[in-house]
Write an enzyme that holds these catalytic residues in place. Structure first.
Site, mmCIF file in Angstrom:
data_model
loop_
_atom_site.group_PDB
_atom_site.id
_atom_site.type_symbol
_atom_site.label_atom_id
_atom_site.label_comp_id
_atom_site.label_asym_id
_atom_site.label_seq_id
_atom_site.Cartn_x
_atom_site.Cartn_y
_atom_site.Cartn_z
ATOM 1 N N LYS A 1 4.097 8.939 9.130
ATOM 2 C CA LYS A 1 3.892 8.336 10.458
ATOM 3 C C LYS A 1 4.846 8.883 11.523
ATOM 4 O O LYS A 1 4.633 9.957 12.046
ATOM 5 C CB LYS A 1 4.001 6.812 10.366
ATOM 6 C CG LYS A 1 3.137 6.206 9.241
ATOM 7 C CD LYS A 1 1.937 5.503 9.717
ATOM 8 C CE LYS A 1 1.211 4.773 8.606
ATOM 9 N NZ LYS A 1 -0.202 4.665 8.813
ATOM 10 N N TYR B 1 0.857 -1.181 0.000
ATOM 11 C CA TYR B 1 0.000 0.000 0.000
ATOM 12 C C TYR B 1 0.894 1.231 0.000
ATOM 13 O O TYR B 1 1.789 1.348 0.829
ATOM 14 C CB TYR B 1 -0.895 -0.019 1.251
ATOM 15 C CG TYR B 1 -1.831 1.156 1.359
ATOM 16 C CD1 TYR B 1 -2.950 1.258 0.541
ATOM 17 C CD2 TYR B 1 -1.614 2.166 2.298
ATOM 18 C CE1 TYR B 1 -3.827 2.335 0.646
ATOM 19 C CE2 TYR B 1 -2.478 3.239 2.417
ATOM 20 C CZ TYR B 1 -3.584 3.317 1.584
ATOM 21 O OH TYR B 1 -4.447 4.385 1.694
ATOM 22 N N ASP C 1 9.205 2.686 0.087
ATOM 23 C CA ASP C 1 8.137 3.286 0.871
ATOM 24 C C ASP C 1 8.375 2.875 2.320
ATOM 25 O O ASP C 1 8.022 1.764 2.735
ATOM 26 C CB ASP C 1 6.783 2.784 0.359
ATOM 27 C CG ASP C 1 5.623 3.326 1.196
ATOM 28 O OD1 ASP C 1 5.876 3.858 2.297
ATOM 29 O OD2 ASP C 1 4.476 3.206 0.748
#
Ligand code: HOZ
Length: 435
Positions: free
Chosen positions: A268, A145, A240
């Site tokens: 994050k 994702y 990522d």
């Protein structure tokens, strides 16, 4: 059954305001059923809901809260920065400090740019890779994702997987056709894709540790193999590290595996629970970004002083000696505890872990890609999730997300969690037992 009357009332109201009652799909408990807990407070390892129930929290806002909820240094930094102004839309010292802290830990980010989310980071890094290489195709891995930009919603993990829409409606077919998908851990498929689309692939984007289809670890040599194939074909490699950055080690997965990607996406942890993301990498590539170059990318809240101050405070804490050792010790205690329970109860539950990230699959198969992930029993996970929630332990409300341990968890929290898992698995009618 714990009281959830207030949560239920608030969630009913939310459903009149937001599609599905939420502002991000997985929060709706759609795949596990029941009432989402409306959370009103977090402190250290715990969250508190509107009915006054408390939970040992392993969601950690989906990863950012590596120091736990409301860590004093982070809260202080936010208060101070906000008192000086919540946004300027102009350069500010907090963004410089955070960038220095990131580059010190991840030297591959020779230049970087702050954005407001991991989605923006990935979307912008891909645009940059396309411009730099003059190519249009992107290779990603099934179940990984990379946020919800159109080009990345093709066989995507996280909410896409949870709700059975890994390839979203509304994504133009012409755009989706530019995204090629290979199975995770399958370097041969990557080779084949490059052969088939010779000279057309701009970049490979990969979660170095896949953490949006549960936790799927890269097999030995896989990442290096991917990098070698991409570079041999003059394509770029984007790591990522929105989840793994500053989570599995100070320098992220690239540091652990000793691999230098061309570009890296972060989010994050670098915002400590405030909206922040970043992408960065080789200076010659990054210089193509406006205003130095011809690739446009911008944001009013990019480098927001409050978010930057929060992130800087968190990264300073993470530099302290022993932090990652402590996370490793807690992670290993949880894993060992769970494995003892699983063995005692002969349950078909597999625990995967790297540092402070863990994934649980109700399966007896080794999980190494999306196909094997989907063989796990998501219904059993849903029952397990509720049995634990009842016992005061909050896991992610989806079989395809991961759990996060923070420095605020104590060994007593871990033991309480293991005890709760034993009770939950013993009580569940539908525990899958080894035959
Ligand atoms: N996509 C996030 C998990 N990988 C969920 C974000 C949220 O609901 O807050």
């Amino acid at each position: 059954m714990s009281e959830v009357r207030r949560s239920r009332r608030l969630f009913e109201h939310a459903q009149t305001l937001f599609p599905g009652g939420v502002n991000s799909p997985v929060r709706a408990f759609g795949s596990v059923g029941g009432t989402p807990r409306v959370l009103v407070r977090g402190e250290g390892p715990r969250v508190y809901d509107a009915d006054g129930n408390s939970y040992i929290d392993y969601v950690a806002s989906w990863g950012p809260l590596i120091l736990g909820h409301s860590h004093p240094s982070v809260v202080r930094a936010i208060e101070r920065a906000a008192a000086d102004g919540t946004s300027f839309g102009a350069p500010n010292p907090h963004e410089i400090e955070l960038a220095e802290l990131i580059r010190e830990a991840m030297p591959s980010l020779e230049l970087l740019r702050f954005v407001s989310s991991g989605t923006e980071a990935c979307m912008s890094a891909i645009r940059l890779a396309r411009a730099y290489t003059g190519r249009e195709m992107v290779l990603k891995f099934a179940g990984c994702y990379h946020g919800h930009a159109d080009a990345m919603l093709v066989q995507a993990g996280s909410g896409g997987l949870t709700f059975g829409v890994p390839s979203s409606a509304g994504v133009p077919a012409a755009l989706a056709a530019l995204t090629i998908v290979a199975p995770y851990n399958d370097a041969k498929a990557v080779e084949r894709a490059f052969r088939e689309h010779d000279g057309k692939i701009a970049c490979v984007i990969v979660e170095p540790i896949a953490a949006n289809m549960g936790l799927v670890l890269p097999e030995r040599g896989f990442l290096q193999h991917v990098v070698d194939i991409a570079h041999r074909n003059d394509a770029l490699v984007i790591f990522d590290e929105v989840i793994t950055g500053f989570r599995i080690a100070h320098g992220g997965a690239q540091n652990v595996y000793g691999i230098t990607p061309d570009l890296t996406c972060l989010g994050k942890i670098i915002g400590a629970g405030m909206p922040a993301g970043a992408f960065g990498g080789r200076a010659d590539i990054m210089r193509r970004l406006a205003p130095s170059g011809d690739v446009y990318q911008a944001g009013t809240l990019s480098g927001n002083p409050v978010a930057m101050a929060a992130g800087a405070a968190q990264l300073r804490e993470l530099r302290a000696p022993g932090v990652y050792d402590r996370l490793e010790a807690l992670g290993s205690a949880l894993q060992e505890g769970l494995q003892r329970v699983i063995a005692d109860l002969r349950t078909q539950l597999c625990v995967y872990r790297v540092g402070s990230i863990f994934g649980l699959f109700f399966t007896k198969e080794h999980v190494h890609d999306l196909a094997t992930v989907l063989q796990s029993d998501a219904k059993a996970y849903a029952q397990f999730f509720h049995a634990l929630l009842e016992r005061g332990v909050a896991l992610a409300p989806s079989a395809y997300e991961v759990g996060f341990i923070s420095t605020a968890h104590s060994t007593a929290d871990i033991q309480d969690t293991v005890d709760a898992v034993r009770a939950a698995l013993s009580s569940r009618g539908a525990v899958t037992t080894a035959s």
